[in-house]
Each structure stands twice: as structure tokens, then as C-alpha cells.
Design a protein around this motif. Structure first.
Motif, short mmCIF file in Angstrom:
data_model
loop_
_atom_site.label_atom_id
_atom_site.label_comp_id
_atom_site.label_asym_id
_atom_site.label_seq_id
_atom_site.Cartn_x
_atom_site.Cartn_y
_atom_site.Cartn_z
N LYS A 1 0.84 -1.20 0.00
CA LYS A 1 0.00 0.00 0.00
C LYS A 1 0.88 1.25 0.00
N GLN A 2 1.98 1.23 0.76
CA GLN A 2 2.89 2.37 0.77
C GLN A 2 3.64 2.48 -0.56
N VAL A 3 3.99 1.35 -1.15
CA VAL A 3 4.64 1.36 -2.47
C VAL A 3 3.71 2.02 -3.48
N GLU A 4 2.43 1.70 -3.41
CA GLU A 4 1.45 2.30 -4.31
C GLU A 4 1.39 3.82 -4.11
N LYS A 5 1.37 4.26 -2.87
CA LYS A 5 1.31 5.69 -2.56
C LYS A 5 2.55 6.42 -3.10
N LEU A 6 3.71 5.83 -2.91
CA LEU A 6 4.95 6.43 -3.41
C LEU A 6 4.95 6.47 -4.93
N SER A 7 4.50 5.40 -5.55
CA SER A 7 4.47 5.34 -7.01
C SER A 7 3.53 6.39 -7.58
N LYS A 8 2.40 6.61 -6.93
CA LYS A 8 1.47 7.65 -7.39
C LYS A 8 2.10 9.03 -7.26
N ALA A 9 2.84 9.25 -6.18
CA ALA A 9 3.49 10.54 -5.99
C ALA A 9 4.56 10.78 -7.06
N LEU A 10 5.15 9.71 -7.54
CA LEU A 10 6.20 9.81 -8.55
C LEU A 10 5.66 9.82 -9.98
N SER A 11 4.34 9.76 -10.13
CA SER A 11 3.76 9.63 -11.46
C SER A 11 3.52 10.97 -12.17
N ASP A 12 4.08 12.03 -11.66
CA ASP A 12 3.92 13.35 -12.28
C ASP A 12 5.29 13.89 -12.66
#
Length: 89
Positions: free
Chosen positions: A4-15
């Protein structure tokens, strides 16, 4: 690190703008001031604040207030755990 934290970090890096902020930080000893980010991205201050907020919420960067200004630094512990978790998927 939980997925779940990996997902959150990946979303933050998607911009791309957030990636540019992080790239700039990496070139500047892992640090940046909000005013420097505004010049770097040629975006309005509220937009920069939004992107930085997303990075802070994901714990990718740390926020420090000095006087009236905020300074940001890379959170190397979270970065290392994120990369290690990705390698072990």
C-alpha cells in the motif's frame, strides 16, 4: 515496506513536475527551497506547493520551516526502502 505504501509512493512519482523537483534536489545535495522550485518549473507558487505537498505526504521528502520559508530534503531512508521493495517484487 507494505505494498500500500509502495502504491502511494508510485502515485506521488507519477507526475513529471514532481520528478523534476526530485531531480533538482538530487543535484543540489538533496535539498531545495520552494522559491527555487518555482523558478525551476516555471509554475505558479500554488502549483509548486501542491506538488511538494504530495511528495511530503508520501514521505519522499522532509519539510523544515526556517523563519518564514520552508526547506525540503530527500528522505533517503524511504527512498532506499522503496527501491529495495521494488527489486524484491
Amino acid at each position: 515496506m507494505e505494498l500500500k505504501q509502495v502504491e502511494k509512493l508510485s502515485k506521488a512519482l507519477s507526475d513529471v513536475n514532481r520528478l523534476k523537483i526530485l531531480q533538482f534536489m538530487q543535484k543540489n545535495q538533496g535539498k531545495v527551497e520552494c522559491t527555487h522550485a518555482c523558478k525551476l518549473l516555471d509554475l505558479a507558487q500554488p502549483s509548486i506547493s501542491h506538488h511538494i505537498k504530495k511528495l511530503v505526504e508520501a514521505q519522499l521528502i522532509n519539510q523544515h520551516k526556517i523563519g518564514r520559508n520552508y526547506h525540503y530534503s530527500l528522505n533517503h531512508e524511504v527512498w532506499d526502502n522503496y527501491i529495495l521493495t521494488l527489486k524484491n517484487l
